[in-house]
Scaffold this motif. Structure first.
Motif, PDB file in Angstrom:
ATOM      1  N   SER A 215      -9.788   4.268  -0.590  1.00 60.64           N
ATOM      2  CA  SER A 215      -9.674   5.020   0.488  1.00 60.64           C
ATOM      3  C   SER A 215     -10.612   4.561   1.570  1.00 60.64           C
ATOM      4  CB  SER A 215      -9.613   6.661   0.116  1.00 60.64           C
ATOM      5  OG  SER A 215     -10.810   6.815  -0.337  1.00 60.64           O
ATOM      6  N   ASP A 216     -11.677   4.078   1.145  1.00 58.75           N
ATOM      7  CA  ASP A 216     -12.742   3.609   2.472  1.00 58.75           C
ATOM      8  C   ASP A 216     -12.651   2.220   2.857  1.00 58.75           C
ATOM      9  OD1 ASP A 216     -13.590   2.258   0.132  1.00 58.75           O
ATOM     10  OD2 ASP A 216     -15.521   2.961   0.028  1.00 58.75           O
ATOM     11  N   THR A 217     -11.302   1.642   2.505  1.00 58.17           N
ATOM     12  CA  THR A 217     -11.095   0.243   2.988  1.00 58.17           C
ATOM     13  C   THR A 217     -11.097   0.293   4.227  1.00 58.17           C
ATOM     14  OG1 THR A 217     -10.018  -0.392   0.937  1.00 58.17           O
ATOM     15  CG2 THR A 217      -9.556  -1.712   2.772  1.00 58.17           C
ATOM     16  N   ASN A 218     -11.431  -0.927   4.986  1.00 64.32           N
ATOM     17  CA  ASN A 218     -11.542  -0.971   6.503  1.00 64.32           C
ATOM     18  C   ASN A 218     -10.061  -1.730   6.848  1.00 64.32           C
ATOM     19  OD1 ASN A 218     -11.619  -1.660   9.244  1.00 64.32           O
ATOM     20  ND2 ASN A 218     -13.774  -2.127   9.045  1.00 64.32           N
ATOM     21  N   ARG A 219      -9.390  -1.031   7.744  1.00 56.07           N
ATOM     22  CA  ARG A 219      -8.110  -1.718   7.935  1.00 56.07           C
ATOM     23  C   ARG A 219      -7.712  -2.039   9.207  1.00 56.07           C
ATOM     24  NH1 ARG A 219      -5.057   1.738   3.387  1.00 56.07           N
ATOM     25  NH2 ARG A 219      -3.795   0.332   2.163  1.00 56.07           N
ATOM     26  N   SER A 220      -9.049  -2.043  10.041  1.00 51.30           N
ATOM     27  CA  SER A 220      -8.747  -2.296  11.274  1.00 51.30           C
ATOM     28  C   SER A 220      -8.228  -3.660  11.499  1.00 51.30           C
ATOM     29  CB  SER A 220     -10.010  -2.270  11.967  1.00 51.30           C
ATOM     30  OG  SER A 220     -11.072  -3.199  11.390  1.00 51.30           O
ATOM     31  N   GLU A 221      -8.443  -4.740  10.857  1.00 56.82           N
ATOM     32  CA  GLU A 221      -7.627  -6.166  11.076  1.00 56.82           C
ATOM     33  C   GLU A 221      -6.932  -6.553   9.740  1.00 56.82           C
ATOM     34  OE1 GLU A 221     -10.872  -8.729  12.216  1.00 56.82           O
ATOM     35  OE2 GLU A 221     -11.463  -7.620  14.087  1.00 56.82           O
ATOM     36  N   ARG A 222      -6.597  -5.595   9.141  1.00 60.38           N
ATOM     37  CA  ARG A 222      -6.085  -5.946   7.784  1.00 60.38           C
ATOM     38  C   ARG A 222      -4.699  -5.191   7.857  1.00 60.38           C
ATOM     39  NH1 ARG A 222      -9.989  -7.349   3.071  1.00 60.38           N
ATOM     40  NH2 ARG A 222      -8.222  -8.708   2.411  1.00 60.38           N
ATOM     41  N   GLN A 223      -4.131  -5.319   6.498  1.00 59.78           N
ATOM     42  CA  GLN A 223      -2.615  -4.814   6.377  1.00 59.78           C
ATOM     43  C   GLN A 223      -2.762  -3.179   6.341  1.00 59.78           C
ATOM     44  OE1 GLN A 223       0.592  -5.961   5.902  1.00 59.78           O
ATOM     45  NE2 GLN A 223       0.924  -3.890   6.202  1.00 59.78           N
ATOM     46  N   TRP A 224      -2.098  -2.408   7.080  1.00 64.91           N
ATOM     47  CA  TRP A 224      -1.927  -1.095   7.162  1.00 64.91           C
ATOM     48  C   TRP A 224      -1.013  -0.335   5.922  1.00 64.91           C
ATOM     49  CZ3 TRP A 224      -1.041   0.604  12.984  1.00 64.91           C
ATOM     50  CH2 TRP A 224      -2.103   0.021  13.762  1.00 64.91           C
ATOM     51  N   GLY A 225      -1.239   0.525   5.512  1.00 67.91           N
ATOM     52  CA  GLY A 225      -0.268   1.069   4.513  1.00 67.91           C
ATOM     53  C   GLY A 225       0.964   1.440   5.349  1.00 67.91           C
ATOM     54  N   VAL A 226       2.091   1.340   4.433  1.00 68.02           N
ATOM     55  CA  VAL A 226       3.375   1.539   5.045  1.00 68.02           C
ATOM     56  C   VAL A 226       4.246   2.415   3.947  1.00 68.02           C
ATOM     57  CG1 VAL A 226       3.527  -0.615   6.160  1.00 68.02           C
ATOM     58  CG2 VAL A 226       3.979  -0.441   3.755  1.00 68.02           C
ATOM     59  N   GLU A 227       5.442   2.561   4.126  1.00 63.53           N
ATOM     60  CA  GLU A 227       6.167   3.649   3.227  1.00 63.53           C
ATOM     61  C   GLU A 227       6.412   2.986   2.024  1.00 63.53           C
ATOM     62  OE1 GLU A 227       7.350   1.684   5.936  1.00 63.53           O
ATOM     63  OE2 GLU A 227       9.084   0.516   5.137  1.00 63.53           O
ATOM     64  N   MET A 228       6.758   3.929   0.905  1.00 64.38           N
ATOM     65  CA  MET A 228       7.032   3.383  -0.487  1.00 64.38           C
ATOM     66  C   MET A 228       8.109   2.412  -0.468  1.00 64.38           C
ATOM     67  SD  MET A 228       7.554   5.900  -3.667  1.00 64.38           S
ATOM     68  CE  MET A 228       7.466   5.367  -5.251  1.00 64.38           C
ATOM     69  N   PHE A 229       7.803   1.307  -1.326  1.00 68.43           N
ATOM     70  CA  PHE A 229       9.018   0.359  -1.307  1.00 68.43           C
ATOM     71  C   PHE A 229       9.034  -0.134  -2.734  1.00 68.43           C
ATOM     72  CE2 PHE A 229       5.805  -2.317   0.739  1.00 68.43           C
ATOM     73  CZ  PHE A 229       5.984  -3.513  -0.225  1.00 68.43           C
ATOM     74  N   PHE A 230       9.949  -0.650  -3.274  1.00 65.25           N
ATOM     75  CA  PHE A 230      10.341  -1.275  -4.461  1.00 65.25           C
ATOM     76  C   PHE A 230      10.957  -2.480  -4.232  1.00 65.25           C
ATOM     77  CE2 PHE A 230       9.947   3.019  -5.638  1.00 65.25           C
ATOM     78  CZ  PHE A 230       9.681   3.147  -7.099  1.00 65.25           C
ATOM     79  N   MET A 231      10.422  -3.711  -4.905  1.00 65.45           N
ATOM     80  CA  MET A 231      10.836  -4.996  -4.701  1.00 65.45           C
ATOM     81  C   MET A 231      11.325  -5.366  -6.147  1.00 65.45           C
ATOM     82  SD  MET A 231       8.303  -7.054  -2.009  1.00 65.45           S
ATOM     83  CE  MET A 231       9.799  -8.443  -1.924  1.00 65.45           C
ATOM     84  N   PHE A 232      12.599  -5.773  -6.275  1.00 67.48           N
ATOM     85  CA  PHE A 232      13.339  -6.199  -7.148  1.00 67.48           C
ATOM     86  C   PHE A 232      13.568  -7.841  -7.148  1.00 67.48           C
ATOM     87  CE2 PHE A 232      14.698  -1.931  -6.539  1.00 67.48           C
ATOM     88  CZ  PHE A 232      14.418  -1.202  -7.533  1.00 67.48           C
ATOM     89  N   ASP A 233      12.765  -8.560  -7.775  1.00 68.55           N
ATOM     90  CA  ASP A 233      12.573  -9.726  -7.563  1.00 68.55           C
ATOM     91  C   ASP A 233      12.605 -10.096  -6.185  1.00 68.55           C
ATOM     92  OD1 ASP A 233      12.309 -10.866 -10.390  1.00 68.55           O
ATOM     93  OD2 ASP A 233      14.454 -10.218 -10.580  1.00 68.55           O
ATOM     94  N   ASP A 234      13.381 -11.211  -5.611  1.00 64.82           N
ATOM     95  CA  ASP A 234      13.431 -11.438  -4.155  1.00 64.82           C
ATOM     96  C   ASP A 234      14.806 -11.183  -3.943  1.00 64.82           C
ATOM     97  OD1 ASP A 234      10.887 -12.443  -3.654  1.00 64.82           O
ATOM     98  OD2 ASP A 234      11.276 -14.386  -4.910  1.00 64.82           O
ATOM     99  N   ALA A 235      15.524 -10.225  -4.613  1.00 65.47           N
ATOM    100  CA  ALA A 235      16.824  -9.980  -4.282  1.00 65.47           C
ATOM    101  C   ALA A 235      17.171  -8.578  -3.606  1.00 65.47           C
ATOM    102  CB  ALA A 235      17.688  -9.724  -5.604  1.00 65.47           C
ATOM    103  N   GLN A 236      16.101  -7.628  -3.615  1.00 68.20           N
ATOM    104  CA  GLN A 236      16.494  -6.500  -2.992  1.00 68.20           C
ATOM    105  C   GLN A 236      15.354  -5.605  -2.935  1.00 68.20           C
ATOM    106  OE1 GLN A 236      19.935  -4.085  -4.202  1.00 68.20           O
ATOM    107  NE2 GLN A 236      18.731  -2.118  -4.137  1.00 68.20           N
ATOM    108  N   VAL A 237      15.101  -4.944  -1.808  1.00 67.56           N
ATOM    109  CA  VAL A 237      14.230  -3.993  -1.536  1.00 67.56           C
ATOM    110  C   VAL A 237      14.554  -2.540  -1.485  1.00 67.56           C
ATOM    111  CG1 VAL A 237      12.026  -3.457  -0.258  1.00 67.56           C
ATOM    112  CG2 VAL A 237      12.426  -5.805  -0.611  1.00 67.56           C
TER     113      VAL A 237
END
Length: 287
Positions: A215-237
């Motif tokens: 929770s204390d990760t500095n994200r000012s210049e890195r990936q922000w949190g986004v919505e929950m998602f599931f990736m099924f291989d590279d076929a579907q999210v």
């Protein structure tokens, strides 16, 4: 289908609309002529062709009859159903209960080799305990006012699917959680404590890579949190939203989610560091 920000959903809807318009033009019919033959107002034809209104199965039958191509009805209805599955409201998906929705996705789960899951709020399905599953589905049924009570049947289906995935082999899981998900209680402290113990167990499995973003990760210049998602291989999210869920199949969008997942994985800690965060959350529960 309501408007969404996904080009996958809109592109699928527009492709069907374009196909219907082409059929009308090939039949040498004006919008007014088709509307008269189908028995509706010309404005409806315009809305369908501009992808502002999703046609019903009956609409497609009448459209094909007017264009003198009744043989295309089964194909176009199948396309329409596929478009509908791109965006599905919870209210519609769960109108007959919770079990059938879990049964419908089983084939997708079983044919997937690599699951990539990101959750900012709670521990996701593939590694949930039976008590967590029951608590979540009970809460879902109450919150969404689902009339049919098939919670226990849905729990049994999800537990069986999970057991099958882990026992059969050939499936790998890369799961990233925000640290806040470790403290999200659904079902109370005892249920959450059991869930955290389960995480400590599964992170030692060869098929599971469990990362936690502190929770204390500095994200000012890195990936922000986004919505929950599931990736099924590279076929579907699959993306779970408040009003429904979005199934992304456009390769360009899947690539964006894959890139986002890589960014989140680089922020996460694994192994002993992840176990330490889980154990800390378990101690905080004091049960």
């Amino acid at each position: 289908m309501p408007p969404t920000s996904s080009s996958s959903a809109q592109a699928a809807r527009q492709a069907l609309a374009d196909r219907l318009r082409e059929l009308r033009l090939d039949a040498n019919l004006s919008a007014r002529q088709l509307s008269a033959a189908a028995g509706w107002h010309e404005a409806k034809t315009s809305r369908i062709e501009n992808a502002k209104k999703a046609p019903s199965e009956q609409d497609i039958r009448r459209w094909c009859e007017a264009c003198r191509v009744p043989g295309l009805v089964p194909e176009l209805i199948a396309v329409m159903r596929a478009v509908d599955s791109t965006w599905l409201e919870w209210q519609r998906a769960e109108r007959t209960g919770l079990k059938h929705l879990n049964v419908q996705v089983r084939d997708l789960y079983e044919r997937t080799s690599l699951f990539r899951v990101y959750s900012p709020t709670f521990v996701p399905g593939p590694v949930q305990t039976e008590n967590t599953i029951r608590a979540i589905l009970t809460s879902v049924r109450k919150r969404r006012r689902i009339a049919v009570d098939d919670v226990e049947a849905a729990v049994a289906e999800r537990v069986d699917r999970q057991d099958s995935l882990f026992s059969r082999g050939g499936h790998r899981f890369h799961i990233i959680l925000e640290q806040a998900a470790l403290g999200m209680q659904i079902g109370g402290p005892a249920v959450q404590a059991g869930q955290l113990r389960r995480l400590l167990e599964v992170q030692r499995l060869p098929a599971v890579s469990l990362g936690i973003v502190p929770s204390d990760t500095n994200r000012s210049e890195r990936q922000w949190g986004v919505e929950m998602f599931f990736m099924f291989d590279d076929a579907q999210v699959s993306v779970e939203l408040v009003s429904g869920f979005l199934n992304v199949t456009a390769p360009t969008e899947i690539a964006m989610y894959a890139e986002t997942f890589v960014g989140l994985s680089e922020l996460a800690v694994y192994g002993k560091a992840a176990a330490s965060l889980i154990s800390e959350a378990l101690r905080d529960l004091n049960v």
